[in-house]
Design a protein around this motif. Structure first.
Motif, PDB file in Angstrom:
ATOM      1  N   THR A  67      65.797  23.798  98.069  1.00 17.85           N
ATOM      2  CA  THR A  67      64.543  23.414  97.433  1.00 17.85           C
ATOM      3  C   THR A  67      64.769  22.174  96.581  1.00 17.85           C
ATOM      4  OG1 THR A  67      64.949  24.814  95.508  1.00 17.85           O
ATOM      5  CG2 THR A  67      63.784  25.810  97.355  1.00 17.85           C
ATOM      6  N   GLU A  68      63.719  21.421  96.347  1.00 16.06           N
ATOM      7  CA  GLU A  68      63.845  20.205  95.550  1.00 16.06           C
ATOM      8  C   GLU A  68      63.908  20.526  94.062  1.00 16.06           C
ATOM      9  OE1 GLU A  68      60.737  17.549  96.650  1.00 16.06           O
ATOM     10  OE2 GLU A  68      61.510  17.244  98.668  1.00 16.06           O
ATOM     11  N   TYR A  69      63.475  21.728  93.689  1.00 19.10           N
ATOM     12  CA  TYR A  69      63.560  22.153  92.290  1.00 19.10           C
ATOM     13  C   TYR A  69      64.384  23.431  92.251  1.00 19.10           C
ATOM     14  CZ  TYR A  69      62.275  23.080  87.465  1.00 19.10           C
ATOM     15  OH  TYR A  69      62.320  23.288  86.111  1.00 19.10           O
ATOM     16  N   PRO A  70      65.485  23.443  91.500  1.00 18.52           N
ATOM     17  CA  PRO A  70      66.381  24.606  91.503  1.00 18.52           C
ATOM     18  C   PRO A  70      65.663  25.883  91.084  1.00 18.52           C
ATOM     19  CG  PRO A  70      67.396  22.740  90.364  1.00 18.52           C
ATOM     20  CD  PRO A  70      65.976  22.375  90.610  1.00 18.52           C
ATOM     21  N   ILE A  71      65.889  26.940  91.843  1.00 22.39           N
ATOM     22  CA  ILE A  71      65.298  28.236  91.531  1.00 22.39           C
ATOM     23  C   ILE A  71      66.331  29.072  90.771  1.00 22.39           C
ATOM     24  CG2 ILE A  71      64.360  30.369  92.499  1.00 22.39           C
ATOM     25  CD1 ILE A  71      63.438  28.735  94.912  1.00 22.39           C
ATOM     26  N   PRO A  72      65.992  29.569  89.577  1.00 24.80           N
ATOM     27  CA  PRO A  72      66.968  30.359  88.819  1.00 24.80           C
ATOM     28  C   PRO A  72      67.272  31.679  89.522  1.00 24.80           C
ATOM     29  CG  PRO A  72      64.807  30.463  87.779  1.00 24.80           C
ATOM     30  CD  PRO A  72      64.710  29.432  88.856  1.00 24.80           C
ATOM     31  N   HIS A  73      68.497  32.121  89.379  1.00 20.58           N
ATOM     32  CA  HIS A  73      68.920  33.383  89.979  1.00 20.58           C
ATOM     33  C   HIS A  73      69.108  34.418  88.883  1.00 20.58           C
ATOM     34  CE1 HIS A  73      71.038  36.332  92.412  1.00 20.58           C
ATOM     35  NE2 HIS A  73      72.018  36.333  91.509  1.00 20.58           N
ATOM     36  N   PHE A  74      68.496  35.575  89.063  1.00 22.56           N
ATOM     37  CA  PHE A  74      68.634  36.658  88.098  1.00 22.56           C
ATOM     38  C   PHE A  74      69.275  37.863  88.777  1.00 22.56           C
ATOM     39  CE2 PHE A  74      64.932  34.158  86.736  1.00 22.56           C
ATOM     40  CZ  PHE A  74      65.309  33.850  85.433  1.00 22.56           C
ATOM     41  N   ASP A  75      70.268  38.418  88.112  1.00 20.27           N
ATOM     42  CA  ASP A  75      70.941  39.597  88.629  1.00 20.27           C
ATOM     43  C   ASP A  75      70.054  40.814  88.378  1.00 20.27           C
ATOM     44  OD1 ASP A  75      72.820  41.279  89.666  1.00 20.27           O
ATOM     45  OD2 ASP A  75      74.032  41.380  87.852  1.00 20.27           O
ATOM     46  N   ARG A  76      69.607  41.451  89.440  1.00 18.00           N
ATOM     47  CA  ARG A  76      68.699  42.588  89.293  1.00 18.00           C
ATOM     48  C   ARG A  76      69.372  43.867  89.783  1.00 18.00           C
ATOM     49  NH1 ARG A  76      63.681  40.844  88.006  1.00 18.00           N
ATOM     50  NH2 ARG A  76      63.166  38.669  88.454  1.00 18.00           N
ATOM     51  N   VAL A  77      69.072  44.946  89.102  1.00 17.18           N
ATOM     52  CA  VAL A  77      69.615  46.253  89.466  1.00 17.18           C
ATOM     53  C   VAL A  77      68.449  47.182  89.741  1.00 17.18           C
ATOM     54  CG1 VAL A  77      71.010  48.212  88.715  1.00 17.18           C
ATOM     55  CG2 VAL A  77      71.643  45.888  88.017  1.00 17.18           C
ATOM     56  N   ASP A  78      68.441  47.784  90.926  1.00 18.38           N
ATOM     57  CA  ASP A  78      67.367  48.711  91.263  1.00 18.38           C
ATOM     58  C   ASP A  78      67.496  49.983  90.430  1.00 18.38           C
ATOM     59  OD1 ASP A  78      66.323  47.029  93.204  1.00 18.38           O
ATOM     60  OD2 ASP A  78      67.636  47.833  94.765  1.00 18.38           O
ATOM     61  N   PRO A  79      66.389  50.454  89.833  1.00 14.40           N
ATOM     62  CA  PRO A  79      66.460  51.670  89.016  1.00 14.40           C
ATOM     63  C   PRO A  79      66.732  52.902  89.869  1.00 14.40           C
ATOM     64  CG  PRO A  79      64.179  50.989  89.319  1.00 14.40           C
ATOM     65  CD  PRO A  79      65.032  49.889  89.887  1.00 14.40           C
ATOM     66  N   ARG A  80      67.422  53.861  89.299  1.00 14.44           N
ATOM     67  CA  ARG A  80      67.683  55.120  89.976  1.00 14.44           C
ATOM     68  C   ARG A  80      66.428  56.000  89.933  1.00 14.44           C
ATOM     69  NH1 ARG A  80      71.171  55.462  93.415  1.00 14.44           N
ATOM     70  NH2 ARG A  80      71.587  57.673  92.979  1.00 14.44           N
ATOM     71  N   PRO A  81      66.325  56.960  90.851  1.00 17.74           N
ATOM     72  CA  PRO A  81      65.164  57.873  90.816  1.00 17.74           C
ATOM     73  C   PRO A  81      65.116  58.645  89.502  1.00 17.74           C
ATOM     74  CG  PRO A  81      66.379  58.062  92.886  1.00 17.74           C
ATOM     75  CD  PRO A  81      67.216  57.231  91.977  1.00 17.74           C
ATOM     76  N   ALA A  82      63.909  59.018  89.088  1.00 18.35           N
ATOM     77  CA  ALA A  82      63.739  59.778  87.850  1.00 18.35           C
ATOM     78  C   ALA A  82      64.436  61.132  87.960  1.00 18.35           C
ATOM     79  CB  ALA A  82      62.250  59.973  87.573  1.00 18.35           C
ATOM     80  N   ILE A  83      64.939  61.625  86.837  1.00 20.12           N
ATOM     81  CA  ILE A  83      65.598  62.932  86.802  1.00 20.12           C
ATOM     82  C   ILE A  83      64.526  64.023  86.840  1.00 20.12           C
ATOM     83  CG2 ILE A  83      67.058  64.467  85.432  1.00 20.12           C
ATOM     84  CD1 ILE A  83      68.387  61.943  84.293  1.00 20.12           C
ATOM     85  N   ALA A  84      64.597  64.876  87.855  1.00 27.36           N
ATOM     86  CA  ALA A  84      63.591  65.934  88.014  1.00 27.36           C
ATOM     87  C   ALA A  84      63.944  67.175  87.203  1.00 27.36           C
ATOM     88  CB  ALA A  84      63.449  66.286  89.493  1.00 27.36           C
ATOM     89  N   ASP A  85      65.228  67.464  87.104  1.00 32.16           N
ATOM     90  CA  ASP A  85      65.660  68.680  86.408  1.00 32.16           C
ATOM     91  C   ASP A  85      66.831  68.346  85.499  1.00 32.16           C
ATOM     92  OD1 ASP A  85      66.307  71.170  85.516  1.00 32.16           O
ATOM     93  OD2 ASP A  85      66.881  71.984  87.486  1.00 32.16           O
ATOM     94  N   TRP A  86      66.628  68.447  84.196  1.00 35.11           N
ATOM     95  CA  TRP A  86      67.663  68.120  83.219  1.00 35.11           C
ATOM     96  C   TRP A  86      68.645  69.267  83.004  1.00 35.11           C
ATOM     97  CZ3 TRP A  86      68.154  63.461  80.516  1.00 35.11           C
ATOM     98  CH2 TRP A  86      67.121  62.528  80.726  1.00 35.11           C
ATOM     99  N   GLY A  87      68.330  70.425  83.489  1.00 37.01           N
ATOM    100  CA  GLY A  87      69.147  71.594  83.208  1.00 37.01           C
ATOM    101  C   GLY A  87      70.580  71.465  83.693  1.00 37.01           C
ATOM    102  N   GLY A  88      71.522  71.595  82.764  1.00 35.24           N
ATOM    103  CA  GLY A  88      72.941  71.623  83.102  1.00 35.24           C
ATOM    104  C   GLY A  88      73.618  70.284  83.299  1.00 35.24           C
ATOM    105  N   ILE A  89      72.878  69.161  83.316  1.00 36.18           N
ATOM    106  CA  ILE A  89      73.533  67.866  83.547  1.00 36.18           C
ATOM    107  C   ILE A  89      74.118  67.334  82.242  1.00 36.18           C
ATOM    108  CG2 ILE A  89      71.921  67.366  85.431  1.00 36.18           C
ATOM    109  CD1 ILE A  89      70.668  65.223  83.644  1.00 36.18           C
ATOM    110  N   HIS A  90      75.103  66.443  82.382  1.00 36.56           N
ATOM    111  CA  HIS A  90      75.752  65.829  81.220  1.00 36.56           C
ATOM    112  C   HIS A  90      75.144  64.453  80.980  1.00 36.56           C
ATOM    113  CE1 HIS A  90      78.647  69.030  81.857  1.00 36.56           C
ATOM    114  NE2 HIS A  90      79.185  68.740  80.692  1.00 36.56           N
ATOM    115  N   VAL A  91      74.702  64.219  79.746  1.00 40.66           N
ATOM    116  CA  VAL A  91      74.005  62.982  79.385  1.00 40.66           C
ATOM    117  C   VAL A  91      74.779  62.273  78.274  1.00 40.66           C
ATOM    118  CG1 VAL A  91      71.844  61.964  78.573  1.00 40.66           C
ATOM    119  CG2 VAL A  91      71.795  64.046  79.962  1.00 40.66           C
TER     120      VAL A  91
END
Length: 356
Positions: free
Chosen positions: A214-238
């Motif tokens: 491109t004639e004008y530089p396009i900035p690059h951003f490092d993106r991270v896809d979000p993980r699925p929402a937690i459906a059941d919190w019972g017993g997991i370590h946070v």
């Protein structure tokens, strides 16, 4: 201006931090501004290389200031430093190079920007991840350099070449030609092909899968896809991780208030809530009065304990903390990878990241 038309040598003032000024390391980062006649530290190499260009160039003074002093008192520090520098009637001011030192880069950028606005030519150098780059690249010519002092010889050579052109009054066509970061300043010029033809050509190359730019530089951003929402919190370590700088009182790991180069891991076993007697904020990028009064405002251990009972998860017995203020992307990525490995090894399945 040529040497033949000058009645005195070209005068350069060099700005450095406490380390390169020979005062000391981090333990001296709070030192107030001071001046040393002639070149000091890397200034000796600068003067040697400048004199290879023109024997009538000299560094008349080295002005220095502690990184922490400047970061915590920027307006005051500029009020002290700028009149001193201008008092030497410099033809050029060089600052740094700052490499990847965030506080140092911010100071170099602020000083050069203030001087350039006042009509005094000033240049500096930084690594591409230095936070001072994005803050001051539009107002200051910033030479690109490596992330550490091993690149000193190379960056001095580039800064001297640029500085000599400025002293001789030569026009700087584009920053990139001089090894500087682009400033994002657009200039109009006549092109051989009209815009619609260039746009169609780029589109056709993109459709055909051919490489194109491109004639004008396009900035690059490092993106991270979000993980699925937690459906059941019972017993997991946070686990809790914070970039808000909440640390045990005394800041045992000496995490910097800006441009952090380290993080800490601290125990939570048996802790129901944080208090001003046990924890504090080491962050220098916000007014931490309220965080020091109640550290749970940034690292909500009290709320986590209530939710632990309500939702049935297990609070991890350690939390991790650093300071996000001016911290380079490289360091942040390094912290994240190391902390993630630690958490996975300990069986943590979810992380809540808090900030300010």
């Amino acid at each position: 201006m040529s040497r033949a038309s000058r009645s005195r040598p070209f005068r350069i003032v060099h700005y450095v931090n406490q380390f390169f000024g020979g005062v000391g390391g981090e333990e001296k980062a709070g030192c107030e501004p001071r001046t040393i006649p002639g070149p000091q530290g890397p200034g000796r190499l600068f003067e040697k290389r400048f004199r290879e260009q023109d024997a009538g160039i000299e560094i008349v003074a080295t002005v220095l200031c502690g990184d922490s002093y400047f970061a915590e008192n920027e307006e005051k520090a500029l009020g002290e430093l700028i009149p001193v520098i201008r008092g030497y009637e410099p033809d050029l001011v060089i600052a740094g190079p700052a490499f990847n030192a965030g506080r140092y880069g911010m100071a170099c950028g602020a000083i050069c920007s203030s001087l350039s606005t006042a009509g005094v030519p000033a240049i500096t150098a930084m690594y591409r991840e230095n936070p001072g780059l994005e803050q001051y690249r539009k107002t200051v010519l910033i030479v690109e350099c490596s992330d550490n002092v091993t690149g000193m010889e190379d960056v001095v050579r580039k800064m001297v070449r640029l500085g000599a052109k400025i002293l001789r009054g030569e026009e700087i066509e584009t920053p990139a030609d001089e090894g500087c970061f682009e400033q994002g300043i657009r200039k109009n010029f006549e092109h051989d092909e009209p815009g619609y033809r260039r746009a169609i050509d780029m589109l056709l190359r993109k459709i055909r899968g051919e490489p194109f730019a491109t004639e004008y530089p396009i900035p690059h951003f490092d993106r991270v896809d979000p993980r699925p929402a937690i459906a059941d919190w019972g017993g997991i370590h946070v686990a809790l991780v914070t970039s808000g700088g909440i640390v045990p009182n005394g800041n045992p790991d000496h995490i910097e208030s800006s441009s952090a180069s380290r993080y800490g891991k601290y125990p939570l076993k048996g802790v129901r809530a944080l208090t001003a007697k046990t924890h504090q904020s080491a962050h220098g990028g916000y007014d931490n009065t309220y965080a020091n009064e109640d550290p749970n405002r940034v690292l909500p251990i009290d709320a986590m304990r209530e939710l632990e009972q309500e939702l049935g998860f297990h609070q991890h017995e350690w939390y991790y903390a650093t300071v996000g203020n001016g911290t380079s992307v490289d360091n942040a990525q390094k912290f994240g990878k190391e902390i993630a490995v630690d958490l996975i090894r300990d069986g943590v399945q979810a992380v809540i990241l808090t900030s300010t």
